[in-house]
Each structure stands twice: as structure tokens, then as C-alpha cells.
Design a protein around this motif. Structure first.
Motif, PDB file in Angstrom:
ATOM      1  N   ALA A  10       0.853  -1.193   0.000  1.00  0.00           N
ATOM      2  CA  ALA A  10       0.000   0.000   0.000  1.00  0.00           C
ATOM      3  C   ALA A  10       0.885   1.237   0.000  1.00  0.00           C
ATOM      4  CB  ALA A  10      -0.916   0.003   1.217  1.00  0.00           C
ATOM      5  N   ASP A  11       0.396   2.268  -0.637  1.00  0.00           N
ATOM      6  CA  ASP A  11       1.123   3.533  -0.563  1.00  0.00           C
ATOM      7  C   ASP A  11       1.092   4.082   0.855  1.00  0.00           C
ATOM      8  OD1 ASP A  11       1.778   3.728  -3.342  1.00  0.00           O
ATOM      9  OD2 ASP A  11      -0.287   4.330  -3.762  1.00  0.00           O
ATOM     10  N   VAL A  12      -0.061   3.928   1.490  1.00  0.00           N
ATOM     11  CA  VAL A  12      -0.257   4.478   2.837  1.00  0.00           C
ATOM     12  C   VAL A  12      -0.908   3.430   3.718  1.00  0.00           C
ATOM     13  CG1 VAL A  12      -1.493   6.223   4.208  1.00  0.00           C
ATOM     14  CG2 VAL A  12      -0.512   6.846   1.973  1.00  0.00           C
ATOM     15  N   LEU A  39      -6.250   0.646   6.110  1.00  0.00           N
ATOM     16  CA  LEU A  39      -6.407   1.028   7.523  1.00  0.00           C
ATOM     17  C   LEU A  39      -6.567  -0.236   8.354  1.00  0.00           C
ATOM     18  CD1 LEU A  39      -8.612   3.870   8.965  1.00  0.00           C
ATOM     19  CD2 LEU A  39      -8.765   1.588   9.941  1.00  0.00           C
ATOM     20  N   PHE A  40      -5.883  -0.277   9.486  1.00  0.00           N
ATOM     21  CA  PHE A  40      -5.960  -1.433  10.382  1.00  0.00           C
ATOM     22  C   PHE A  40      -6.415  -1.001  11.769  1.00  0.00           C
ATOM     23  CE2 PHE A  40      -2.959  -2.578   7.066  1.00  0.00           C
ATOM     24  CZ  PHE A  40      -3.395  -3.844   6.713  1.00  0.00           C
ATOM     25  N   GLU A  41      -7.495  -1.612  12.236  1.00  0.00           N
ATOM     26  CA  GLU A  41      -8.044  -1.341  13.562  1.00  0.00           C
ATOM     27  C   GLU A  41      -8.098  -2.651  14.334  1.00  0.00           C
ATOM     28  OE1 GLU A  41      -9.558  -0.571  17.004  1.00  0.00           O
ATOM     29  OE2 GLU A  41      -8.966   1.067  15.685  1.00  0.00           O
ATOM     30  N   GLY A 220      10.895   1.815   2.648  1.00  0.00           N
ATOM     31  CA  GLY A 220       9.535   1.783   3.169  1.00  0.00           C
ATOM     32  C   GLY A 220       9.475   1.017   4.479  1.00  0.00           C
ATOM     33  N   TRP A 221       8.308   0.429   4.763  1.00  0.00           N
ATOM     34  CA  TRP A 221       8.117  -0.247   6.047  1.00  0.00           C
ATOM     35  C   TRP A 221       7.407  -1.574   5.856  1.00  0.00           C
ATOM     36  CZ3 TRP A 221      10.471   1.800  10.200  1.00  0.00           C
ATOM     37  CH2 TRP A 221      10.895   3.138  10.092  1.00  0.00           C
ATOM     38  N   ALA A 238       4.468  -0.936   3.230  1.00  0.00           N
ATOM     39  CA  ALA A 238       3.925   0.407   3.021  1.00  0.00           C
ATOM     40  C   ALA A 238       5.024   1.391   2.682  1.00  0.00           C
ATOM     41  CB  ALA A 238       3.190   0.878   4.277  1.00  0.00           C
ATOM     42  N   LYS A 239       4.702   2.306   1.784  1.00  0.00           N
ATOM     43  CA  LYS A 239       5.634   3.397   1.498  1.00  0.00           C
ATOM     44  C   LYS A 239       5.602   4.423   2.630  1.00  0.00           C
ATOM     45  CE  LYS A 239       5.131   3.134  -3.550  1.00  0.00           C
ATOM     46  NZ  LYS A 239       4.662   3.877  -4.759  1.00  0.00           N
TER      47      LYS A 239
END
Length: 500
Positions: A10-12, A39-41, A220-221, A238-239
Motif C-alpha cells: 500500500a502507498d499508505v 487502515l488497520f483497527e 519503506g516499512w 507500506a511506502k
């Protein structure tokens, strides 16, 4: 059947499903609609921790009533600068929310915001004198032009009957009132924003724990994921990563190993509220009434008697009653505090412990309070309160920032702080109040720090979404009135009116 996110890149990546992540996601989707976002919750729905409506006071923090934003100086003077700054920030939030409503990107504003007058109420000669000086310092400013002041119990009773009825007439009292104040259900707003994201290609993952963050070879990560319900594990690259996990942000920020995270610690403060859902009582009070904090109390412990709107129902809230717990989230481990200690933050944490004995004493006193003592505190603001009308609920966990200080070794900071990696590939938010109310300007600050090359090109779009962006409304009366009126119409709120 697999439950772990199928997306591998993912980019974000947004960690945490609270108001901050949802706001940042909405900004990025507006500014760079082609970027991929996940998004992670960790819980089963967004907005259940600090953003949840019963986990905070729901105050649209604009410094209209919060006395801790205008402390008296040693010479007795009251400086309005901080209050003006906070009000400016909230005006920006209103503009962004209005943009989303006007463009049908989120639903009816009545789902998350309502007009509730903001009041300050004090008892005793010294406090009355302070409130009068505060009023005189704020009233000449454009953003506080609607503020009213009174020492007349009969007028104060018209504003908020419950705080005057049954009160000893010999008590000296005073109050200020701003009729255009707001109550905000930040949990509902988070769900609205997340719904917009999901409808526009953002992958929203519930029940997913981000357990580790590691630097990848490409800069990135790599994030490790766990789905506790099934025990499955996974990962995503992720970037850019935003750690918006509330009290859980510190651990993940430390795991990233970025130099900017060194020296930070966290001091958790828990709390409780009294809640009254009896319509016969709630219908008699239409205000958020803030008082003076006790000596040694943290700023988020300022007592207040509030009107709340949650799921369309009107209730009353009083508190908070501060406490202490070593977990950083309501649903996390009591080992959070000890496991957050690192060689880089132990000196700041010990320095804060030494320099804040009054806070420690206050928290011990608060924890020891029984229900009867809590009801007596309620009666200072609502003299005729009946204890049986009120239930005690647990508020959201707040983690105050501890950071290095060259002179003291470490300081306890009440507020929020944006932390960004030097290369802009990771950002995080630590701290608490005024928090959610200023999510919009806080996330703009984060975007500026983490995407400096893109940010210049985003200026036009930001200005389009928020006409007051980059302008100090307090110094531009005509524009301030125009924007306040416009956002009031969009959000179906009462407009500010000028009082002599």
C-alpha cells in the motif's frame, strides 16, 4: 477462510481506527485520490477507544469555556494567545467537515455535531475575579466576540438552571457563555469519515493487530499483522505509515526504531464520568459548563457538567474523575507502562516522577474517592443532584507525553505532538487534549512534515476545502464572520452573534 488483509502493498497504511487516522485518510484521498490506502483497527469497529462518545467529553474545543487554556500569569494578567490559537484550529476543523458535508462525502452533520452553548462557571471571590479578567482579555477578539459575562445568579439560572437551583445564595458566582459552542460525537464522525474512505477504495480491516514495524530495504516499512480471532498472521509493505493508535502509538513508534522516537515516554491517566440518561433531568440543562481544576490536577480533569447528544439522544455527563492505570488503552495490557520503558526514556520518566509529586498525590486522592464523594463533587456544580440518577462509566485512557528536557531531564507535556521520521516515510501522534477537536490542523501539520515535497502542490486544494486555511481569522473580522456563518449553515449550527 482467511481473515488477514489480502493486500500486500500500500502507498499508505493507517494504524488505528480513530479520528486521527480517519481524518488523515480523508485528506489523502482528497489530495491524492490514486494513492492506495489500508487502515488497520484492532477492535471490531472504528472509533471505539478515545474517539468513542462516552470515552471523552465531546466538547468542540474552541477555548470558549476551558479555563486551563488561559491561565493567569504571575502578575495576574490573562493572556488570550493560546485560547485564540485553539479557536483558530477548531475553525479549520469546522471548515473541513463542512466541505465534506457540502460535497455529500459524509452524511448529515446532525449525526455528529450539535449546538450546545459553552459556559465557564466559578465560585468564590478569587475565581470570580479571574473569570472577569479572562472575559475582558478574550471579548475584544473577533473569535470571542459573542461571549457574555454575568455575576447575576438569575441570569446564570436562565443559561443553565441546574447549576443555580438549590445553591447557597451567599456564594459569589460568575459565568461566561458562548451560545455557538458545540457538542461533537467523535465516534460517529470517525464512522462517517471511514465510510467515505471505504466507499472510495480504501481497505478497512477490523480485528487486525499491527504487532511490529520494521524498516524495509527499499526505505519503506514492513508491518507484521495478527488476527487474534483466528490466530492468523500476515504482513503488509507500506511506502508511508501513520501510527494513529492513540495510547498504543508509543509502542509501535518505539518498534520503528526511528531516532525521532528516542526520549519519549508515556504517563497514562484513566478516568470516569457520571452519566445521566433520564430525559426529565437532561432536558433541564443545555450547556457545557466548565469549572476550575483542582490543585495538582491534569488539564483533562477540569470538572464540567455537559449536555451530550449520542445516537440522537440527549444525556448529561459530569466529571471526569481522574485515576491511574498502567494500560495505555482501555482494551490493552496493564504491562503497557513498564514495557514502554527504554534506556532512552528512563531518565525523562524518572525526572517527571520527581517533579510531579502533586499530580501523584492528586491521583491517589482521586482513586481513593468513593461513590458518595464523587456525588458530592457533582453537587458543587448541580446542587440538587440525586445520586441514583447517575451511573458511573469508565472514560477513555489518556497517555500524556513525557519528553526529554535539557534543563529538567524530562517534562510532562499536556497536549498533542506530531512526530515524523526524517525521511517523511513515517509519522505518529502522541498525547491527548484538545486532540479530536483539532484533528484537522494536526493532520495538516503531519502532512507538511511527512510530505514536504508534495505539500506545496497541495496548497490550492487545501485552500479550496478550507477558505480560511493559512489565514488568522482572529485578525480578519469580515472573513471570520463569513466563514463562521458558512460553516454554521453547512453543519446546521447556531451562528455566533455579537453581544455588547
Amino acid at each position: 477462510m482467511t481473515f488477514i488483509s489480502k493486500t500486500q502493498h500500500a502507498d499508505v497504511v493507517l494504524i488505528g481506527g480513530g479520528i486521527m487516522s480517519a481524518t488523515l485518510g480523508a485528506f489523502i484521498k482528497q489530495l491524492e485520490p490514486t494513492w492506495s490506502i489500508s487502515l488497520f483497527e484492532r477492535l471490531d469497529e472504528v472509533g471505539l477507544e478515545s474517539s468513542g462518545p462516552w470515552n471523552n467529553a465531546g466538547t468542540g474545543h474552541a477555548a470558549l469555556c476551558e479555563l486551563n487554556y488561559t491561565p493567569a500569569a504571575k502578575d495576574g494578567s490573562v493572556k488570550p494567545a493560546k485560547a485564540i490559537h485553539i479557536n483558530e484550529q477548531f475553525q479549520l476543523s469546522r471548515q473541513f467537515w463542512s466541505h465534506l458535508v457540502d460535497n455529500s462525502l459524509i452524511g448529515s452533520p446532525k449525526r455528529f455535531i450539535n449546538t450546545v452553548p459553552h459556559m465557564s462557571f466559578v465560585i468564590g471571590d478569587d475565581h470570580v475575579d479571574f473569570l472577569r479578567r479572562r472575559y475582558e482579555a478574550l471579548k475584544p477578539n473577533t473569535l470571542f466576540r459573542s461571549m457574555e459575562y454575568s455575576e447575576d445568579p438569575s441570569l446564570i439560572a436562565k443559561w443553565a438552571p441546574l447549576i443555580v437551583q438549590g445553591r447557597d445564595p451567599r456564594q459569589k458566582v460568575a459565568a461566561t457563555r458562548a451560545a455557538e459552542g458545540t457538542d461533537v460525537d467523535f465516534g460517529a464522525l470517525t464512522r462517517e469519515l471511514t465510510g467515505y474512505l471505504r466507499n472510495n477504495g480504501v481497505e478497512v480491516n477490523y480485528g487486525h493487530d499491527v504487532t511490529d514495524i520494521r524498516r524495509a530495504s527499499d526505505g519503506g516499512w514492513d508491518l507484521k499483522l495478527k488476527y487474534p480471532a483466528s490466530g492468523e498472521h500476515g504482513g503488509i509493505h507500506a511506502k508511508f505509515v501513520f501510527v494513529g493508535a492513540g495510547g498504543g502509538a508509543l509502542h509501535l513508534l518505539q518498534a520503528s526504531g526511528i531516532p525521532e522516537s528516542k526520549g519519549y515516554g508515556g504517563f497514562p491517566v484513566s478516568g470516569q464520568f457520571f452519566r445521566c440518561t433520564d430525559p426529565a433531568v437532561a432536558s433541564q440543562h443545555a450547556a457545557k459548563v466548565y469549572g476550575q481544576a483542582s490543585v495538582g490536577a491534569p488539564p483533562m480533569s477540569v470538572p464540567h457538567l455537559d449536555t451530550r447528544y449520542v445516537n440522537g439522544k440527549r444525556s448529561l455527563l459530569f466529571g471526569p474523575y481522574a485515576g491511574f492505570s498502567t494500560n495505555f488503552l482501555k482494551t490493552s495490557s496493564y504491562l503497557d507502562l513498564p514495557l514502554s520503558i527504554r534506556p532512552s526514556n528512563i531518565i525523562p520518566m524518572l525526572a517527571v516522577a520527581k517533579d510531579n509529586m502533586d499530580l501523584t498525590a492528586y491521583l491517589i486522592k482521586e482513586v481513593a474517592k468513593g461513590r458518595d464523594a464523587k456525588v458530592e463533587s457533582l453537587r458543587e456544580y448541580y446542587p440538587e443532584a440525586k445520586g441514583d440518577d447517575w451511573e458511573l462509566i469508565t472514560a477513555g485512557q489518556r497517555v500524556q507525553i513525557i519528553k526529554r528536557d535539557p534543563h529538567k531531564g524530562g517534562v510532562l507535556q499536556f497536549g498533542t505532538e506530531v512526530i515524523a521520521g526524517r525521511d517523511g516515510s513515517i509519522g505518529a501522534l502522541l498525547g491527548a487534549s484538545p486532540g479530536a477537536s483539532t484533528a484537522v490542523p494536526i493532520m495538516i501539520e503531519l502532512l507538511q512534515k511527512t510530505f514536504p515535497k508534495n505539500f506545496k502542490g497541495w496548497q490550492g486544494k487545501l485552500k479550496e476545502m478550507m477558505p480560511g486555511y493559512g489565514v488568522k481569522l482572529n485578525d480578519n473580522p469580515e472573513l471570520a464572520e463569513e466563514i463562521e456563518a458558512s460553516t454554521a449553515r453547512s453543519l446546521q449550527l447556531q451562528e455566533a452573534s455579537v453581544n455588547s
